[in-house]
Design a protein around this motif. Sequence first.
Motif, mmCIF file in Angstrom:
data_model
loop_
_atom_site.group_PDB
_atom_site.id
_atom_site.type_symbol
_atom_site.label_atom_id
_atom_site.label_comp_id
_atom_site.label_asym_id
_atom_site.label_seq_id
_atom_site.Cartn_x
_atom_site.Cartn_y
_atom_site.Cartn_z
ATOM 1 N N LEU A 103 0.813 -1.214 0.000
ATOM 2 C CA LEU A 103 0.000 0.000 0.000
ATOM 3 C C LEU A 103 0.846 1.262 0.000
ATOM 4 N N ASP A 104 0.571 2.147 -0.958
ATOM 5 C CA ASP A 104 1.267 3.431 -0.998
ATOM 6 C C ASP A 104 0.343 4.523 -0.479
ATOM 7 N N GLY A 105 0.815 5.763 -0.550
ATOM 8 C CA GLY A 105 0.029 6.889 -0.081
ATOM 9 C C GLY A 105 0.297 7.202 1.380
ATOM 10 N N GLY A 106 -0.482 8.126 1.912
ATOM 11 C CA GLY A 106 -0.358 8.503 3.316
ATOM 12 C C GLY A 106 -1.201 7.613 4.206
ATOM 13 N N LEU A 107 -1.268 7.962 5.481
ATOM 14 C CA LEU A 107 -1.942 7.129 6.473
ATOM 15 C C LEU A 107 -3.371 6.780 6.085
ATOM 16 N N ASN A 108 -4.153 7.758 5.665
ATOM 17 C CA ASN A 108 -5.572 7.507 5.442
ATOM 18 C C ASN A 108 -5.844 6.783 4.132
ATOM 19 N N GLN A 109 -5.013 6.982 3.124
ATOM 20 C CA GLN A 109 -5.130 6.179 1.906
ATOM 21 C C GLN A 109 -4.768 4.726 2.220
ATOM 22 N N GLN A 110 -3.745 4.536 3.027
ATOM 23 C CA GLN A 110 -3.364 3.185 3.427
ATOM 24 C C GLN A 110 -4.450 2.541 4.278
ATOM 25 N N ARG A 111 -5.075 3.333 5.133
ATOM 26 C CA ARG A 111 -6.163 2.822 5.977
ATOM 27 C C ARG A 111 -7.275 2.229 5.110
ATOM 28 N N MET A 112 -7.671 2.950 4.075
ATOM 29 C CA MET A 112 -8.717 2.456 3.189
ATOM 30 C C MET A 112 -8.255 1.219 2.422
ATOM 31 N N GLY A 113 -6.958 1.191 2.072
ATOM 32 C CA GLY A 113 -6.411 0.023 1.396
ATOM 33 C C GLY A 113 -6.437 -1.214 2.277
ATOM 34 N N ILE A 114 -6.194 -1.031 3.567
ATOM 35 C CA ILE A 114 -6.247 -2.160 4.508
ATOM 36 C C ILE A 114 -7.666 -2.727 4.554
ATOM 37 N N CYS A 115 -8.657 -1.840 4.617
ATOM 38 C CA CYS A 115 -10.054 -2.289 4.636
ATOM 39 C C CYS A 115 -10.382 -3.077 3.368
ATOM 40 N N ASP A 116 -9.918 -2.584 2.223
ATOM 41 C CA ASP A 116 -10.159 -3.282 0.959
ATOM 42 C C ASP A 116 -9.440 -4.625 0.922
ATOM 43 N N ALA A 117 -8.246 -4.686 1.506
ATOM 44 C CA ALA A 117 -7.485 -5.938 1.510
ATOM 45 C C ALA A 117 -8.226 -7.021 2.284
ATOM 46 N N VAL A 118 -8.820 -6.658 3.413
ATOM 47 C CA VAL A 118 -9.615 -7.617 4.191
ATOM 48 C C VAL A 118 -10.798 -8.098 3.353
#
Length: 511
Positions: A103-118
């Motif tokens: 996941l790239d981007g800042g904290l909140n872009q990564q946060r959304m990426g984590i949710c999508d990964a799950v």
Amino acid sequence: MFYYQPRRGGAFAGLLLLLLPVFLPSLFSPLGHASPSVFSEWNAPKPRHSRLLKSALQGQSSNVEQSDLWTPLANQGWKGCELSASTTAGLPQETQGYIQVFLDGGLNQQRMGICDAVAVAKILNATLVIPHLEVNPVWRDSSSFMDIFDVDHFINVLKDDISIVRELPYDLSWSTREYYATAIRATRIKTAPVHASAKWYLENVLPVLESYGIAAIAPFSHRLAFDHLPMDVQRLRCKVNFQALVFVPHVRALGDALVSRLRYPEKKKAFGTEYLQEVTDVKGEQEAGKFAVLHLRFDKDMAAHSACDFGGGKAEKLALAKYRQTIWQGRVLNSQFTDEELRNQGRCPLTPEEIGLLLAALGFDNTTRLYLASHKVYGGAARISTLRELFPLMEDKKSLASSDERAQIKGKASLLAAVDYYVSMHSDIFISASPGNMHNALVGHRTYENLKTIRPNMALLGQLFLNKSIGWSEFQQAVVEGHQNRQGQIRLRKYKQSLYTYPAPDCMCNA
């Protein structure tokens, strides 16, 4: 912050961004603007709205507006849906293999990426490896998932939804970022389209899992659609965002200390280990005060990419034009419009002066406890001087916590942002100066918790600030009327909109 990388020549532009501070260090001070000892990149701007500012400083807001301002949101008939594992399909005994995401981007872009990964792991019946967070080329923060989020809590909350491991088993330990950087690999998925459907993952990623037992998806940001997904998958995404992703203990502890010091300002200077006991004593003696959080997003990248005029004179215009040429080779859409056209369309970020006038018109005044959530502001202290004049009780991490207390987050952009996020979620009111990932994440989270959140009407404000003859009374009336329905009222998600910003109706049910 906003960071744009063109599809062509992106790597070269990114390299330039990294090398400029090395070869031209004099151009880059810690606050992100030119060092005045070398040359003036911008002239400290005079107030652009001096008539309005004078009236705001005289405190012409009415008491009625002030009392209404801090009233919590009424029950809107919506609440977060029950997100326990019982509402999902449950956890199969065996999975198809392991999913890795980078996941790239800042904290909140990564946060959304984590949710999508799950969610993708759920769709594929795969075991998720704790996501790898890339080093952001702008902030250069190497913080890992485990540095930011409580991994034990994350795994425990989701244990009945998907299988999660901290690292790959030994026989698959070759699957690393470095491995995929050296050659084309059969186990890497790099063609995932933006907002891909569940069907795409079943047709393109599942076969790789079945053949190799592992699939590594990079890039992954924004790679899962917001529509046409099973309801259990949508609600699982919200369960991750609103329940599973909790910051590490030291971030929460510092955040709690900042919140207490904002609510009990008499004890704010009692930094250190003795502070918490003193606050415990004072809590029984006085009522907790209220405070608002202002997320001020006004960094150099944003200022340059907007192509707007911010009052810094010809030197500033030239410097931002050169920056656009260096970083984006001049390919910035807004450059084809005039400043007036951009402001009429609401496409110019609010300056610290303008956000201050907005707050004053809404009823905030010089007694307001205001927390400034911002990593750095283009122009530094001089740029925010007008805002500080309007709100002399404005605080930030440095003014509220000692250097020792901030030692664990110093120089780590993601952890700094995590503290700001935590304080923002515990504030009475949250205001973001302009859209962005931090704005989107907090608007969604605070909507889910039914917390007051003011969303500036950018088009209205752009037009009001262009009117140089407008008086304070007319300005204030227009601002108040234009923001009556922009203070946290439920807005149902529309097609293609993010459920992380608009959690209803996917993740919120009628109470």
